[in-house]
Enzyme design. Structure first.
Site, PDB file in Angstrom:
ATOM      1  CE  LYS A 274      -1.724  -7.195   2.434  1.00 19.55           C
ATOM      2  NZ  LYS A 274      -1.323  -7.947   1.243  1.00 19.55           N
ATOM      3  CB  SER A 275      -2.932  -1.804  -2.192  1.00 24.77           C
ATOM      4  OG  SER A 275      -3.409  -3.103  -2.339  1.00 24.77           O
TER       5      SER A 275
ATOM      6  NE  ARG B 250       0.285 -15.434  -4.668  1.00 30.93           N
ATOM      7  CZ  ARG B 250      -0.207 -14.287  -4.213  1.00 30.93           C
ATOM      8  NH1 ARG B 250       0.263 -13.769  -3.091  1.00 30.93           N
ATOM      9  NH2 ARG B 250      -1.152 -13.658  -4.875  1.00 30.93           N
TER      10      ARG B 250
ATOM     11  CG  ASP C 118      -7.207  -8.796  -1.734  1.00 28.12           C
ATOM     12  OD1 ASP C 118      -6.956  -9.741  -2.498  1.00 28.12           O
ATOM     13  OD2 ASP C 118      -6.520  -7.756  -1.707  1.00 28.12           O
TER      14      ASP C 118
ATOM     15  CE  LYS D 203      -6.088 -12.613  -5.674  1.00 30.80           C
ATOM     16  NZ  LYS D 203      -5.410 -11.450  -6.219  1.00 30.80           N
TER      17      LYS D 203
HETATM   18  C1  S3P Z   1      -3.009  -6.007  -5.042  1.00 30.53           C
HETATM   19  C2  S3P Z   1      -3.698  -6.500  -6.119  1.00 30.53           C
HETATM   20  C3  S3P Z   1      -4.545  -7.703  -6.043  1.00 30.53           C
HETATM   21  C4  S3P Z   1      -4.880  -8.057  -4.612  1.00 30.53           C
HETATM   22  C5  S3P Z   1      -3.667  -8.008  -3.727  1.00 30.53           C
HETATM   23  C6  S3P Z   1      -3.092  -6.609  -3.710  1.00 30.53           C
HETATM   24  C7  S3P Z   1      -2.186  -4.796  -5.229  1.00 30.53           C
HETATM   25  O1  S3P Z   1      -3.853  -8.790  -6.619  1.00 30.53           O
HETATM   26  O2  S3P Z   1      -5.474  -9.337  -4.558  1.00 30.53           O
HETATM   27  O3  S3P Z   1      -3.987  -8.398  -2.404  1.00 30.53           O
HETATM   28  O4  S3P Z   1      -1.816  -4.146  -4.223  1.00 30.53           O
HETATM   29  O5  S3P Z   1      -1.890  -4.464  -6.383  1.00 30.53           O
HETATM   30  P1  S3P Z   1      -3.906  -9.115  -8.211  1.00 30.53           P
HETATM   31  O6  S3P Z   1      -3.216  -8.023  -8.927  1.00 30.53           O
HETATM   32  O7  S3P Z   1      -3.196 -10.432  -8.338  1.00 30.53           O
HETATM   33  O8  S3P Z   1      -5.362  -9.215  -8.536  1.00 30.53           O
END
Ligand code: S3P
Length: 430
Positions: free
Chosen positions: A22-23, A123, A317, A344
């Site tokens: 996903k990221s 959020r 996560d 989250k």
């Molecule tokens: C993500 C960063 C994380 C993670 C999220 C995806 C990203 O969040 O928990 O599911 O793709 O940059 P945070 O930056 O709030 O830690």
């Protein structure tokens, strides 16, 4: 409201692939959109979160072929080629979309509004509003915590900053770096611990010059990105549900192929190994900017451990599914330094404390984590996802080893934000 019923399972066996990371999918389509030339992205996550990012970019004039599928062709418009969207950009449940796009859109000569679903609108966005405002962005949200919708007005241009982030967050770091591409001079972000570095890797892959020095990363504005073809690896955060399922269901052995093993993400592998899981990593290779491997997990007895600090950050996560491993393990697991989990997709500490209690697990909630006394039988019950995809999938895995009937999980729609086909994939291993 969708619900899911999970029966206790016999051994899980086979070889599978999980959907794209996903990221990395978010970043691939965002950077492809502002690059010069055409990027072919394969293995793109068809989950709602990453599709929302792609749709937002399409609404700003980026031609994207194959929308909704795993193979995208992104016709980059260059750093200055995005156009004003005709309406508010709805990013659904996706925190990564709204925070990264805020960085990207802060530097544009047009205004925009970014919003999302009932969960996203709760959020906090001050963590990005503050540094982006320091750069000269005209961005604001609702109330003291700057909840979405976020309004971005055209600014008179951004300036580079040196920013020390109070939290280790890849979303914050990435928003600032993306805004930094549009700023005069150099922008430097320093974080207290190293969060996932997919943005840095992809920026470099597309020809940008970055300077990395320990926990600091700097980018100079005005750099052109060059379109690149790119294969998105399988999402280790999705594989994690299968890994724990295999570890806790007796007789199981499964290989998950082509999974991303970026070291900023592999906390779940380390944690499960520390708990006694049998995990083999094979066929390690680099495809583009990210390392990829095949992961084989076999069932084994697990033991409780203490998890905090960097180890937890590298598995940020995976908290909900780690809770299920801890519930199945002998002894006590202490999870600390996890206060971020309260903001989250749900308050994951409170959500997991509540749902674990319903299935008979002895759990104590602390301000920054949980203490789980594992090893007693998990009981089938009616549980709730709190609208959170990862809570839903974790409770499904608990259902595989529950005693006394079927686990019924309510409100499971959000699974499709990150792991379309989750239940079918799990069934295929039975
Ligand atoms: C993500 C960063 C994380 C993670 C999220 C995806 C990203 O969040 O928990 O599911 O793709 O940059 P945070 O930056 O709030 O830690």
């Amino acid at each position: 409201m969708e619900k899911m019923t999970i029966k206790p399972s016999g051994p899980l066996r086979g070889s599978v692939r999980v959907p794209g990371d996903k990221s990395i999918s978010h970043r691939a389509v965002m950077l492809g959109a502002i690059a010069e030339g055409t990027s072919r992205i394969s293995g793109f996550l068809t989950g709602e979160d990453s599709v929302n990012t792609a749709r937002a970019l399409a609404a700003m004039g980026v031609e994207i072929e194959g929308m909704g599928g795993t193979e995208l062709v992104v016709h980059g418009v260059g750093l200055r080629g995005l156009k004003a969207p005709g309406c508010a950009l709805d990013l659904g449940n996706s925190g990564t979309s709204i925070r990264l796009l805020s960085g990207l859109l802060s530097g544009q000569g047009f205004g925009s509004t970014l919003t999302g679903d009932q969960y996203l609108r709760k959020r906090p966005m001050t963590r990005i509003v503050k540094p982006l405002s320091m750069m000269g962005a005209m961005i604001s949200g609702q109330g003291e915590k700057n909840y979405p919708p976020l309004n971005i007005k055209p600014s008179g241009g951004l300036n580079g900053i040196v920013y020390s982030s109070p939290i280790a967050s890849a979303q914050v770091k990435s928003a600032i770096l993306l805004a930094g591409l549009y700023a005069d001079g150099t922008t430097t972000v320093t974080e207290p611990m190293k969060s996932r570095d997919h943005t840095e890797r992809m920026l470099k892959y597309m020809g940008a010059e970055l300077r990395e020095d320990g926990l600091s990363v700097s980018v100079t504005g005005g750099q052109k990105l060059i379109a690149r073809d790119f294969m998105v690896p399988g999402d280790l955060s999705s594989a994690a549900f299968l890994m724990v399922a295999v570890a806790v269901v007796p007789g199981s052995k499964v290989t998950i192929k082509d999974v991303g093993i970026n070291p900023t993400r592999t906390g779940i592998i380390d944690i499960l190994r520390l708990m006694g899981a049998r995990i083999a990593i094979g066929n390690v290779r680099n495809d583009g900017p990210e390392p990829i491997a095949d992961i084989t997990v076999k069932h084994s007895e697990l033991n409780g451990i203490e998890i905090g600090g960097e180890l937890l950050l590298r598995a940020i996560d995976e908290f909900p599914i780690i809770c299920i491993a801890a519930a199945a393990a002998h002894g006590t697991t202490v999870i600390k330094d996890a206060a971020e989990l309260r903001v989250k997709e749900s308050d994951r500490i409170a959500a997991m404390a509540g749902e674990l209690t319903k299935i008979g697990v002895n759990v104590l909630e602390t301000p920054d984590g949980l203490i789980i006394h594992g090893g007693t039988p998990i009981r089938a019950a009616e549980v709730d996802s709190h609208g959170d995809h990862r809570v839903a999938m974790s409770m499904a895995v608990a259902g595989l080893i529950a005693k006394g009937g079927e686990m019924i999980i309510f409100d499971t729609e959000n699974i499709k934000t990150s792991f379309p086909g989750f239940i079918e994939l799990l069934e295929s291993l039975k």
